[in-house]
Design an enzyme around this catalytic site. Structure first.
Site, PDB file in Angstrom:
ATOM      1  N   SER A 277       0.828  -1.207   0.000  1.00 47.51           N
ATOM      2  CA  SER A 277       0.000   0.000   0.000  1.00 47.51           C
ATOM      3  C   SER A 277       0.864   1.260   0.000  1.00 47.51           C
ATOM      4  O   SER A 277       1.730   1.423  -0.852  1.00 47.51           O
ATOM      5  CB  SER A 277      -0.950  -0.044   1.206  1.00 47.51           C
ATOM      6  OG  SER A 277      -1.895   0.989   1.159  1.00 47.51           O
ATOM      7  N   MET A 278       0.662   2.168   0.971  1.00 49.82           N
ATOM      8  CA  MET A 278       1.451   3.393   1.054  1.00 49.82           C
ATOM      9  C   MET A 278       2.934   3.094   1.264  1.00 49.82           C
ATOM     10  O   MET A 278       3.803   3.901   0.917  1.00 49.82           O
ATOM     11  CB  MET A 278       0.921   4.262   2.198  1.00 49.82           C
ATOM     12  CG  MET A 278       1.707   5.538   2.444  1.00 49.82           C
ATOM     13  SD  MET A 278       1.045   6.433   3.873  1.00 49.82           S
ATOM     14  CE  MET A 278       2.372   7.605   4.177  1.00 49.82           C
ATOM     15  N   ASP A 521      -9.115  -3.167  -5.778  1.00 46.40           N
ATOM     16  CA  ASP A 521      -9.006  -4.170  -4.718  1.00 46.40           C
ATOM     17  C   ASP A 521      -9.851  -3.816  -3.498  1.00 46.40           C
ATOM     18  O   ASP A 521      -9.630  -4.331  -2.407  1.00 46.40           O
ATOM     19  CB  ASP A 521      -7.542  -4.378  -4.310  1.00 46.40           C
ATOM     20  CG  ASP A 521      -6.897  -3.125  -3.715  1.00 46.40           C
ATOM     21  OD1 ASP A 521      -7.611  -2.148  -3.424  1.00 46.40           O
ATOM     22  OD2 ASP A 521      -5.657  -3.127  -3.525  1.00 46.40           O
ATOM     23  N   HIS A 572      -7.628  -5.438  -0.440  1.00 43.61           N
ATOM     24  CA  HIS A 572      -6.409  -4.646  -0.305  1.00 43.61           C
ATOM     25  C   HIS A 572      -5.550  -5.066   0.886  1.00 43.61           C
ATOM     26  O   HIS A 572      -4.326  -5.187   0.760  1.00 43.61           O
ATOM     27  CB  HIS A 572      -6.781  -3.172  -0.180  1.00 43.61           C
ATOM     28  CG  HIS A 572      -5.602  -2.254  -0.085  1.00 43.61           C
ATOM     29  ND1 HIS A 572      -4.750  -2.022  -1.151  1.00 43.61           N
ATOM     30  CD2 HIS A 572      -5.125  -1.511   0.948  1.00 43.61           C
ATOM     31  CE1 HIS A 572      -3.808  -1.170  -0.779  1.00 43.61           C
ATOM     32  NE2 HIS A 572      -4.011  -0.850   0.492  1.00 43.61           N
TER      33      HIS A 572
END
Length: 617
Positions: A277-278, A521, A572
């Site tokens: 992710s980030m 997602d 996700h």
């Protein structure tokens, strides 16, 4: 939830059909007519539906109690003394039995194959080879208090993000929790007298709260190949901070560089970096920081000398569109689609203007505002990921049914939406965003090379290049097939602190209570997960060294008995427990990544060709 528990298994591609029943020798067989069998089935189905209805009602009462303030609806102190045995005695036995049955299925599914993936690869001769360093995503790292001022002493070494201590503080001491969790609005650092720091070690991100795993399944499987704290490490960070402040306050990138160098020196192998992710954006920033003179001072060859592979899991490389309504009006699909009673509870507990204030006072979260402007996300008539059966283009990102004031202007593209946000937010927030990030596109090699000297651009893969590391291998693994927020319908709001809100009264066609869903997602849109991997890094100015890129898309095929989706989820966060993802990670870590073949499920390559970003003339 109802579909997940009661849906037809034939429509679930992740479940095999049930085997034919067998009859034991000597067992009596009774023929039942079709009509009678249908009645029996309907009776059991109705019983299960009433069971789920009853459980849902009970859960609703508990949630309402949780979100109510101490003197509204229910006294929370009284709730603390609630005797659950007495409560369950009042529930019909059939509902309790069905609840136990559902719980058993859930327990079996949650524990579906701990260690199994690693043990299978171990039997094939795969073992630990490269040191592994993991960079978690946004909000998944626990934050604990180290402040010693009077306001913080009760929370010393307790997590105010990512634990039940957070929940208790949020419910019983909301003002103090907000004071701790928000950064100083002017400096973007700790407020006076407050000191929150990222938890460290594997415990920082293996579970969010007790029972809610994040990285733990990956750690379990890594351990079966021979990984432990000597050759694996979680590089947790305070995700509230911008990357510049992350280095200024915590020396995060300095410590990450040192850990990578030490891992290579002690093992004799280059490292594998695993980001989620980030965390993928943070790692991309690090690649620039570590090379740059006056920053990491590693020079252009450092990445090639120290990093074997980068595993990019569900990386929000071009942002997450749901981050925009979060900082504009304190909303997203999860809040817009609550029922009226739940909205009342949420608003009484944490109003929209409070949520906006919190989101804006975490500058790190604004790194996930959409990157690439209209070139990636579309204009007022077209978007690259528009589908043939759509009635309205995704290109108009923020829409207003009635456009009659400065608060509700004409429909806005992503670029216009960003300008609208800056115009309608506080000066301190504008300053934090503009001093930390850039969301545009570099259309020439000269621009890309110039941007290498500007730290504001280092998180943007469309304004800067990959490292000059011809031996580096990048693997893009992400889930697909779960509806994901793509655009919104807004209206004016009476709250003077917000002005606008998602128009939850609007539901028709592709619009569901003011939200239009696209591909992705469930959190990050397909264009953000896939464009750079499928096309962007095939453009020479963004990848001048010719770094190898492999894409592996994983369809969302949830197990209906698992609240987390089971071994075939593409969600996700829950994808971190997916069996096939764990298999791929272990193969790369064990030096077998070259055997991985690309796997495309979506039309991302077709969409990518429509993005208005091209090779240099």
């Amino acid at each position: 939830m109802r579909r997940r528990f009661l849906g037809d298994s034939s429509s679930d591609p992740s479940r095999a059909s049930s085997p034919n029943p067998t009859v034991r020798d000597g067992e009596a067989v009774t023929l039942v007519s079709t009509s009678k069998l249908r009645k029996l089935t309907q009776k059991r189905s109705k019983r299960r539906q009433w069971s789920v209805f009853g459980l849902g009602g009970l859960l609703g009462i508990l949630i309402a109690a949780f979100f109510a303030q101490q003197h509204d609806v229910i006294n929370l102190e009284g709730l603390m003394d609630l005797n659950l045995d007495t409560l369950f005695d009042a529930i019909p036995a059939g509902i309790v039995n069905d609840a136990k049955d559902l719980t058993r299925h859930e327990r079996e599914t949650v524990n579906y194959d701990s260690f199994t993936v690693g043990l299978h690869l171990q039997s094939q001769g795969v073992k630990a080879q490269h040191p592994v360093i993991m960079i978690p995503g946004v909000i998944s790292t626990g934050l604990e208090s180290w402040g010693t001022e009077e306001v913080s002493r009760q929370y010393f070494r307790k997590r105010l993000w990512g634990s039940w201590s957070m929940m208790r503080a949020l419910v019983l001491d909301k003002a103090s929790w907000k004071k701790h969790i928000m950064l100083d609005k002017l400096t973007g650092l700790d407020p006076p007298g407050i000191k929150l720091r990222a938890a460290q070690g594997f415990d920082a991100a293996d579970f969010f709260i007790t029972g809610y795993w994040i990285w733990s399944k990956i750690l379990e499987n890594l351990a079966t190949l021979g990984y432990d704290p000597s050759n694996a490490f979680t590089a947790a960070y305070d995700w509230r901070l911008s990357c510049e402040k992350l280095e200024l306050r915590d020396h995060y990138f300095t410590r990450l560089k040192a850990h990578i160098e030490t891992a290579k020196k002690t093992s004799g192998e280059k490292v594998v970096l695993v980001s989620h992710s980030m965390g993928s954006q943070v790692l991309f920033y690090f690649f620039h920081w570590v090379e740059a003179a006056g920053y990491g001072d590693g020079g252009p060859k450092w990445v090639d000398d120290h990093v074997d592979s980068w595993i990019n899991i569900s990386g929000s490389l071009l942002g997450a569109l749901k981050g925009y309504p979060a900082v504009l009006s304190g909303e997203m699909k999860d809040t817009a689609q609550l029922n009226a009673f739940a909205v009342y509870g949420l608003e009484k507990f944490l109003a929209k203007h409070e949520r906006v204030e919190i989101f804006r006072a975490m500058p790190g979260a604004s790194s996930m505002l959409p990157i690439g402007g209209n070139a990636v996300w579309g204009n007022k008539t077209f978007a690259p990921d528009d589908r043939s059966n759509q009635t309205v283009s995704y290109g108009t990102f923020i829409n207003f049914k009635e456009s009659n004031s400065t608060q509700s202007p004409a429909n806005l593209t992503v670029e216009e939406s960003h300008a609208y946000l800056m115009k309608n937010s506080e000066t301190w927030y504008q300053d934090q965003v503009r001093s930390s990030y850039s969301y545009g596109v570099a259309h020439s090699r000269a621009e890309v090379e110039s941007n290498a000297k500007d730290p504001r651009k280092w998180m943007n893969p469309l304004e800067t290049r990959l490292p000059l590391a011809p031996h580096l291998k990048i693997y893009c693994f992400y889930g697909v097939g779960k509806p994901t927020e793509r655009s919104y319908w807004y209206r004016e709001d009476r709250d003077p602190l917000i002005n606008v809100t998602i128009d939850t009264s609007l539901t028709y066609g592709d619009i569901d209570r003011g939200v239009i869903m696209g591909e992705g997602d469930g959190t990050v849109p397909l264009m953000s997960n896939g464009y750079m991997c499928a096309k962007g890094w095939r453009i020479n100015r963004y990848n001048p060294a010719g770094v190898s890129i492999k894409v592996y898309e994983m369809p969302h095929e949830p197990d209906r008995f698992s609240a987390r989706g089971g071994p075939n989820t593409g969600d996700h966060v829950d994808i971190l427990g997916r069996a096939s993802l764990n298999d791929l990670i272990l193969r790369v870590a064990g030096g077998k990544g070259n055997h991985i073949e690309e796997n495309y499920v979506t039309n991302i390559r077709e969409y990518s060709e429509k993005v208005k970003i091209y090779e240099d003339p």
